[in-house]
Design an enzyme around this catalytic site. Structure first.
Site, mmCIF file in Angstrom:
data_model
loop_
_atom_site.group_PDB
_atom_site.id
_atom_site.type_symbol
_atom_site.label_atom_id
_atom_site.label_comp_id
_atom_site.label_asym_id
_atom_site.label_seq_id
_atom_site.Cartn_x
_atom_site.Cartn_y
_atom_site.Cartn_z
ATOM 1 N N ASN A 126 0.836 -1.215 0.000
ATOM 2 C CA ASN A 126 0.000 0.000 0.000
ATOM 3 C C ASN A 126 0.868 1.262 0.000
ATOM 4 O O ASN A 126 1.841 1.353 0.742
ATOM 5 C CB ASN A 126 -0.864 0.036 1.259
ATOM 6 N N GLU B 23 8.390 -5.186 -1.152
ATOM 7 C CA GLU B 23 7.268 -4.245 -0.993
ATOM 8 C C GLU B 23 7.723 -2.819 -1.272
ATOM 9 O O GLU B 23 7.003 -2.037 -1.890
ATOM 10 C CB GLU B 23 6.656 -4.350 0.397
HETATM 11 ZN ZN LIG Z 1 4.506 -8.132 -4.712
#
Ligand SMILES: [Zn+2]
Length: 854
Positions: free
Chosen positions: A262, A295
Site C-alpha cells: 500500500n 514491498e
Molecule cells: Zn509483490
C-alpha cells in the site's frame, strides 16, 4: 439495506472482455468513524464522464456493505443494489457521489477489506478488498487522489500518503499520487514505533517508522536497516527515489499474505518483519530483508506504474520479484541466491505448471483472482524478466526500464506496454518471446551432441506438454547460457548465450582440440527441464570443475536425484562416485560454506516423486522416504571421520550476527549436525540445544533431535520457553509435523489442531500445521489416507471463515495424479467432499474444481 447474499453463480472473467471504466474519478474523500462491529465509512467521490466512453453504465463494486445513504450532487439517490455492487442513474456531466455505509471489521474473518487483528484495525485491499469497505469502481485502472479522515479512540491512526493533521481521536492523510483502490490502507491501534530517517539522493529527508504492538519494539531494527538498504539500492540500481515525506510499515498478526505494498503504508504479516536473534532464524532474517525490499520496490513497479487489470498481475509481481532477487544477490551471494530460487521454483512452480492448475504467466480467464497469486505469476514471471535481460544485455535492459518509467509513470499498464519499451529501445522483435506470457507449461529441452575433427555440435529440441485449455504449443525463445570445459576442467568456451528460437536447433563450436564437456543452462538461464543422457562420471566432473557455481550445484543435485531414483527403482546401493565427490566438496574450504550447505541439501522427496512421474513411473512415497533415509545414513557413515572436525570448524563463535557469511557457516554447520545426529543419536544436538543463544542454533538442534525421535524433553522445554511468542510458536507447531515419521505425521498434526494455542483464525498458525503436513511428503501421502482426510476436514471448516487461505491450501492436492490408483481414489473422495460442502466459497470451489478436472 444489506447486500451480503452469498455469491453462488461462479462468473468467469476474460482478458478479452476488457473495457475501460466510463468515468474519471477526479478525487476521493473518505471518512472512517471506527467502531469494531459498526464502522461508518463516508465517501465523497467526484466522477466525470469520459468523452467518447463506450460504456457509461454507472456501476460501483460493493460487497457485504450496509448502505445507509447515497446522494448525487446533494440529492438523495436510489441505486439498484445487488450482491456485487450497485448501479444508479447519474448526470451526463461531472457530479459528486456521496455515500455512507456501515461495515463490521470485528466480524470480518476473511481478512479482506477492513478487519481487526489483536485489537487493531487494518486493511487488505489487493486484489478486490476495497469493495468491502465502500462502493467504488474497484479496478486497478481507476486511479485517483485520496484524502482520508480517521475518527477513532486509538493512539495511532494511519493511512496512505502524507499526514495533514493529527489530534486526539482524529487524523487526516492526503496521498498526492493517483492510485488504484487496491493500494488503499488504513491502520488504527495502540501501537508503538521504531523511528528512523532516510535522506534520498536528491537530499529530501523521509521519516521512516515500523509500527508494532507494545512488546515487539526490540524486533524492528533489522527490518529498518533492510528498508534503508532497499531505498539506497533502488536509487543506485534503477535510479528510483522515494516520493513521499513519510514511509510507514505496520506489523499485523493475522494476515493472508506475506506483506502488502500500500502506498506509503506497507502492511506486513508480523512473520515477515519482526526479527531478533533469539526468536528468528537466519532464514527468517534473509526472508524479511527480501520482503521488505520487495514491498518497497513496488513503490515504482506496481504503485507509480500499476496494472490495467488483474490479468496483468505479473507485470508488477514478476518484475518486482526479479528486482528483489537482484537486491538479495547484491547484498549476499548471487550464486547462493540463484540456487535457492531454482530450488523454490522447482518445488512450487514446476508442479503447478505441469498439473491441473497450470496457467499462463498472464492468464486469460479466472473466476476468483485471489487464486492467481501463484508461483507461476510471481516466480515464473520473474524468470521471464531474467531471460529478457539476458537476451538484450544489462545496459539495454536498464535503458528499456528507464523508458518504461518515463513513458508510463502514473499509468495502469499491460504486458504489451512492457514489451513495447524493449522493442522500441532495442529494435528487437519480441513477438515470439511473448509466448512466455501466453503459453502455460514448462518446456522440456532435449540435448544431443556430436564431435568430429575439432567441431562440436549441440542439438536442442524443445517441447511443451498440453496444459488445461492449451493443447498445442509453439516454440519459444530460449536463452541457453553455455560454457565448454576440456578434460582437465579448463574452460575452452567461456559462457555464451545461445538464442534458441526453433523447435529443433543446432549450435556448432569449431577449433576444439578434443571433445569438450558442456555446461548447459548456466545460472539456470531459462525455466525449462533439461533432458540429457549423461554419465555419473561427467556429473562428478562438473561438480568438481565447473566455473559456474549454479551448474556445479546442479551437477551434484542431479547426482543425488539419480542416486535416489536408482535406490527407489532398483534397490541399488547409494552411488559411490557421488558420495566420494560430495565428501571432497564438503571438505573444500575454498568454497563458500553456504554453497556447500546447498550441495549437501538433498533433493526433496516431492522432487523425486515428480521426476519419477515425469518418467512414467508411479512414485511410492514410502519407498522414496526410505531411500532418503538410507542415503543420509550412508553419507553420515562415510563422512564419520570428518564430521566432528567439520562441526567444530563451522561453529560460529561470538555474538550472533545475521550477515550472509555467518549465516552460510551456520547453514553448513546445521547440515553437518543432521548427519552427526544419525551417528550419535543426538548427543551433539542436545549439547547444542542446551548452549544455543540464538534461534538458528536452537531450531536446528531441536529439528534434528525431533527427526531422531529423541527430542521430547527439548520440545517441551522449547514450548515452555516460547509459549508467549506467537511467531516462535508457529515454528514449534510446524516442526513437529514436518519431522514426524510417515506413520505418525497425520496423528501428530491432528493432536496439534486440538492444542490450546491452535486457532483457525490466524493464517500463520493454520499454515504452520497444515502446511507442514502437506510438506511432509511421505506423511501426507501415507497409504491410510489419514493425511488427506485431516487436511480436508480442516479446509472445510476454515472455508466458512477465510476462503482465501483455504483455497490456497488446496494446492496440496494439485499433484494427486502422480500417485497410484488407491491414493488417487482417496484424494478424489476428499476433494469431492470439499466441493459438496454447503455454502462453499467461490475461491475454494474454483480451486477444487480445477484440481478435480485434471
Ligand atoms: Zn509483490
Amino acid at each position: 439495506m444489506t447486500s451480503d447474499a452469498a455469491l453462488t453463480e461462479a462468473e468467469t472473467f476474460y482478458l478479452n472482455d476488457y473495457t475501460p471504466f466510463g468515468f474519471e474519478v477526479d478525487s476521493v474523500e473518505l471518512t472512517f468513524r471506527l467502531a469494531p462491529s459498526a464502522t461508518r465509512v463516508l465517501s465523497k467521490i467526484r466522477f466525470t464522464p469520459k468523452p467518447g466512453a463506450t460504456d457509461l453504465r454507472f456501476f460501483l463494486h460493493g460487497e457485504k456493505l450496509k448502505l445507509i445513504s447515497a446522494k448525487i450532487d446533494g440529492t438523495d439517490a436510489t441505486p439498484d443494489l445487488t450482491a456485487e455492487g450497485l448501479t444508479c442513474e447519474v448526470p451526463e456531466t461531472s457530479f459528486l457521489w456521496e455515500a455512507e455505509v456501515e461495515i463490521d471489521p470485528a466480524g470480518n474473518t476473511a481478512l479482506e477489506g477492513l478487519y481487526m487483528s489483536g485489537g487493531m484495525y487494518c486493511t487488505q485491499c489487493e486484489a478486490e478488498g476495497f469493495r468491502k469497505i465502500t462502493y467504488y469502481p474497484d479496478r486497478p485502472d481507476v486511479m485517483s487522489i485520496f484524502t482520508v479522515r480517521i475518527e477513532g479512540d486509538e493512539e495511532v491512526l494511519l493511512s496512505n500518503g502524507n499526514p495533514v493533521s493529527q489530534s486526539q481521536g482524529l487524523a487526516e492523510w492526503h496521498d498526492p499520487w493517483p492510485k488504484p483502490a487496491y493500494l488503499f490502507a488504513l491502520v488504527a491501534g495502540d501501537l508503538v514505533n521504531h523511528p528512523d530517517t532516510f535522506t534520498t539522493q536528491s537530499g529530501k529527508e523521509v521519516e521512516l517508522n515500523i509500527w508494532v504492538r507494545p512488546g515487539d519494539e526490540d524486533k524492528c531494527a533489522f527490518g529498518m536497516e533492510a528498508l534503508k538498504k532497499s531505498m539506497t539500492w533502488d536509487e543506485e540500481a534503477y535510479g528510483r527515489e522515494y516520493d513521499l515525506d513519510i514511509f510507514n510499515i505496520v506489523a499485523v498478526d493475522d494476515f493472508n499474505m506475506g506483506a502488502m505494498e500500500n502506498k506509503g503504508l506497507n502492511i506486513f504479516n508480523s512473520s515477515c518483519v519482526l526479527a531478533s536473534p533469539e526468536t528468528s532464524t537466519d532464514a527468517n532474517f534473509e526472508r524479511i530483508e527480501a520482503i521488505i525490499a520487495h514491498e518497497y520496490f513496488h513503490n515504482w513497479t506496481g504503485n507509480r506504474i500499476t496494472c490495467r487489470d488483474w490479468f496483468q498481475l505479473c507485470l508488477k509481481e514478476g518484475l518486482t520479484v526479479f528486482r528483489d532477487a537482484q537486491f538479495t544477490s547484491d547484498m549476499r551471494s548471487a550464486s547462493v541466491k540463484r540456487i535457492s530460487d531454482v530450488i523454490d521454483l522447482r518445488a512450487r512452480q514446476f508442479p503447478e505448471d505441469q498439473g491441473p492448475l497450470s496457467h499462463p504467466v498472464r492468464p486469460e480467464e479466472f473466476q476468483e483472482i485471489n487464486n492467481f497469486y501463484t508461483a507461476t505469476i510471481y516466480e515464473k514471471g520473474a524468470e521471464i524478466i531474467g531471460m529478457l535481460k539476458r537476451l538484450v544485455g544489462d545496459a539495454a535492459y536498464r535503458k528499456a526500464v528507464d523508458l518504461y518509467f518515463d513513458r508510463h509513470d502514473g499509468q495502469a499498464c499491460t504486458i504489451e506496454d512492457w514489451l513495447q519499451v524493449f522493442e522500441d529501445s532495442t529494435g528487437r522483435d519480441l513477438a515470439q518471446f511473448k509466448r512466455w506470457y501466453s503459453q502455460a507449461g514448462t518446456p522440456r529441452l532435449k540435448v544431443a551432441e556430436s564431435y568430429e575433427d575439432g567441431s562440436y555440435t549441440l542439438t536442442f529440441e524443445q517441447s511443451t506438454a498440453a496444459t488445461p485449455g492449451q493443447p498445442q504449443k509453439d516454440p519459444r525463445v530460449i536463452p541457453i547460457a553455455l560454457g565448454l570445459l576440456n578434460g582437465n576442467g579448463d574452460e575452452v568456451q567461456p559462457t555464451t548465450v545461445l538464442e534458441m528460437t526453433e523447435a529443433k536447433q543446432s549450435f556448432t563450436f569449431d577449433g576444439l582440440a578434443s571433445k569438450p564437456v558442456p555446461s548447459i543452462l548456466r545460472e539456470f538461464s531459462a525455466p525449462v527441464i533439461l533432458e540429457r543422457a549423461t554419465s555419473s562420471a561427467e556429473r562428478t566432473f562438473l561438480l568438481a570443475h565447473d566455473s559456474d557455481l549454479f551448474n556445479r550445484w546442479e551437477a551434484g543435485n542431479t547426482l543425488a536425484r539419480e542416486a535416489r531414483i536408482d535406490m527407489v527403482l532398483e534397490g541399488a546401493a547409494p552411488d559411490a562416485a557421488y558420495l566420494e565427490a560430495l565428501q571432497k566438496l564438503v571438505r573444500d574450504d575454498s568454497l563458500d560454506p553456504a554453497f556447500r550447505a546447498l550441495v549437501l541439501q538433498p533433493p526433496s522427496q516431492s522432487d523425486i516423486a515428480q521426476t519419477l512421474y515425469e518418467r512414467g513411473v508411479t512414485p511410492d512415497p514410502q519407498k522414496i522416504y526410505d531411500a532418503a533415509e538410507t542415503l543420509a545414513q550412508t553419507l553420515a557413515q562415510q563422512l564419520a571421520d570428518s564430521l566432528p572436525r567439520l562441526y567444530a570448524e563451522t561453529t560460529v563463535e561470538g555474538a550472533y550476527s545475521p550477515d550472509a557469511a555467518s549465516a552460510g557457516k551456520r547453514a553448513l554447520n546445521a547440515r553437518v549436525l543432521t548427519l552427526l545426529t544419525r551417528l550419535d543419536g543426538g548427543e551433539q544436538a542436545a549439547r547444542q540445544y542446551a548452549s544455543a543463544d540464538n534461534m538458528t542454533q536452537q531450531y536446528a538442534a531441536l529439528s534434528w533431535l525431533l527427526q531422531a525421535e529423541n527430542g521430547a524433553a527439548q520440545s517441551h522445554a522449547f514450548f515452555e520457553q516460547w509459549r508467549g511468542d506467537r511467531l516462535v510458536m508457529d515454528k514449534w507447531f510446524a516442526l513437529q509435523v514436518a519431522l514426524a515419521t510417515p506413520e505418525k505425521a497425520a496423528a501428530v498434526a491432528k493432536d496439534l489442531t486440538r492444542h490450546e494455542l491452535f486457532t483457525l483464525k490466524n493464517p500463520n498458525r493454520f499454515r504452520a500445521v497444515m502446511g507442514a503436513l502437506a510438506g511432509n511428503h511421505a506423511g501426507f501421502h501415507h497409504a491410510s489416507g489419514a493425511g488427506y482426510q485431516l487436511l480436508a476436514d480442516n479446509l472445510i471448516v476454515l472455508d466458512s471463515l477465510n476462503p482465501q487461505t483455504t483455497a490456497r491450501m488446496c494446492t496440496a492436492f494439485q499433484t494427486w495424479k502422480r500417485y497410484d490408483a488407491d491414493r488417487q481414489a482417496l484424494i478424489k473422495m476428499q476433494l469431492q467432499r470439499i466441493k459438496s460442502t454447503t455454502g462453499l466459497s467461490r475461491d475454494t470451489n474454483e480451486m477444487v474444481s480445477r484440481i478435480l478436472d485434471a
